[in-house]
Design a protein around this motif. Structure first.
Motif, mmCIF file in Angstrom:
data_model
loop_
_atom_site.group_PDB
_atom_site.id
_atom_site.type_symbol
_atom_site.label_atom_id
_atom_site.label_comp_id
_atom_site.label_asym_id
_atom_site.label_seq_id
_atom_site.Cartn_x
_atom_site.Cartn_y
_atom_site.Cartn_z
ATOM 1 N N ILE A 127 1.585 9.397 -5.707
ATOM 2 C CA ILE A 127 2.143 10.736 -5.471
ATOM 3 C C ILE A 127 3.090 11.120 -6.595
ATOM 4 N N GLU A 128 3.897 10.141 -7.041
ATOM 5 C CA GLU A 128 4.842 10.415 -8.133
ATOM 6 C C GLU A 128 4.102 10.746 -9.420
ATOM 7 N N LEU A 129 3.043 9.977 -9.737
ATOM 8 C CA LEU A 129 2.249 10.279 -10.938
ATOM 9 C C LEU A 129 1.583 11.637 -10.837
ATOM 10 N N ARG A 167 0.825 -1.207 0.000
ATOM 11 C CA ARG A 167 0.000 0.000 0.000
ATOM 12 C C ARG A 167 0.861 1.259 0.000
ATOM 13 N N GLU A 168 1.969 1.207 0.748
ATOM 14 C CA GLU A 168 2.872 2.357 0.780
ATOM 15 C C GLU A 168 3.498 2.607 -0.597
ATOM 16 N N GLN A 169 3.879 1.505 -1.275
ATOM 17 C CA GLN A 169 4.440 1.656 -2.623
ATOM 18 C C GLN A 169 3.414 2.240 -3.582
ATOM 19 N N GLN A 170 2.177 1.769 -3.509
ATOM 20 C CA GLN A 170 1.127 2.310 -4.370
ATOM 21 C C GLN A 170 0.882 3.797 -4.096
ATOM 22 N N ARG A 171 0.905 4.142 -2.807
ATOM 23 C CA ARG A 171 0.711 5.544 -2.440
ATOM 24 C C ARG A 171 1.837 6.419 -3.003
ATOM 25 N N LEU A 172 3.065 5.903 -2.886
ATOM 26 C CA LEU A 172 4.208 6.659 -3.401
ATOM 27 C C LEU A 172 4.137 6.806 -4.925
#
Length: 350
Positions: free
Chosen positions: A42-44, A34-39
């Motif tokens: 945010i990057e997108l 979930r943290e990777q998806q959130r990051l």
């Protein structure tokens, strides 16, 4: 004293629960995912916002560019109008007696500064000005378009026959072919000793490139309606009867030139057959042949006509914007290898 550790869970019956360890591992993996998806989101989002900002900056730059371009165009138009107003001849503006001058410089062509409309307008303005005692065609031209030359010749002859104000052609460096055609309509022709005068003839020049493209393996495809429609095509072979026809066209145009020169110069012309052969002469030689009346300059004419010499230029001004567009058009035709002349025949030095 024992070497066995006192708090060893394995010896004390409190070993870790394997099930609890295995349950905690998926929970930590899900959190990490979930943290990777959130990051990534945010990057997108950062990329999207950055793209929007870049596009906005580009839009602002183009808006500024177009505003600046329109401002420059507006200023150029205002400058052209102001230049035309300041240079335009106005009746009554010139005080005192003077000689009205019309400049004829460069190749004579409908798209050049030395075009018939511009020259005729200047001649008429100088002729109608109440304080001009004479009109001077100040010529420095190798010739050019037959039609433009004939139009100026006819206009000058009409003015010459309608009043008693003298029209004088003054040759600077050269008055050849079509330029001499114009000069022949005037009352008198004046030239410097080293001026070049004459070249009474017609020229057409081209190339025959049929064999060249054949060696390159290039096939020329031309579709016409009419047997002689493409007889001037440089990649096509010209037949003897076509050559004879084109020579007749040149001879007819040459005859028109000769007839008008004779009408303008009259008995002042020499009987030397070379006069109409296309040769060009110095001012001194031209005077002996009757092509010019006397040796002199525009300043000499001013002193001849007035006690206090005064010259006024009646040549209509050429707007800077028109000059720029003409130069750009000339560059484009040269880059594309196209002819910048409307007529293939020329009253002009080769």
């Amino acid at each position: 004293m024992s070497d066995r550790p006192k708090d060893d869970p394995w010896t004390q019956g409190t070993a870790p629960d394997a099930a609890a360890s295995s349950a905690a591992a998926p929970t930590e993996g899900a959190e990490a995912l979930r943290e990777q998806q959130r990051l990534k989101q945010i990057e997108l989002m950062d990329r999207w916002i950055g793209g929007v900002l870049v596009e906005q900056r580009r839009t602002r730059r183009w808006k500024l560019f177009f505003r600046f371009a329109w401002l420059l165009l507006f200023m150029a138009l205002i400058g052209s109008l102001a230049y035309a107003v300041m240079r335009a001849p106005v009746d009554g503006m010139v005080q005192g007696q003077h000689i009205g001058v019309v400049e004829i410089n460069g190749v004579i062509d409908s798209e050049a500064p030395a075009n018939a409309d511009r020259i005729i307008d200047g001649v008429k303005a100088a002729w109608e000005a109440p304080n001009s005692v004479a009109v001077v065609l100040h010529i420095n031209s190798p010739g050019g378009s037959p039609v433009q030359s004939q139009r100026v010749y006819d206009a000058v002859r009409q003015l010459r026959e309608s009043g008693d104000k003298p029209i004088i052609a003054v040759v600077e460096d050269i008055a050849a072919s079509g330029a001499y055609y114009m000069a022949a309509a005037s009352d008198e022709i004046v030239a410097a000793p080293a001026s070049l005068v004459g070249s009474i003839g017609v020229i057409y020049s081209g190339f025959g490139l049929g064999e060249a493209i054949g060696r390159l393996g290039v096939e020329r495809r031309v579709f016409t309606a009419g047997d002689n429609k493409a007889f001037l095509d440089p990649f096509s072979e010209i037949r003897p009867e076509q050559r004879d026809f084109w020579q007749e066209v040149l001879d007819t145009t040459h005859r028109q030139f000769i007839d008008d020169v004779k009408a303008g110069r009259g008995e002042r012309l020499s009987d030397d057959p070379d006069v109409f052969s296309g040769l060009i002469w110095t001012g001194e030689q031209a005077r002996e042949l009757g092509l010019v009346d006397r040796i002199g300059s525009i300043e000499d004419e001013a002193r001849e006509q007035l006690e206090e010499p005064a010259l006024h230029d009646y040549t209509p001004p050429e707007a800077p914007f028109d000059r720029i567009s003409r130069e750009l058009g000339l560059m484009a035709t040269q880059l594309l290898g196209l002819s910048d002349s409307a007529s293939p025949m020329r009253y002009q030095l080769p």
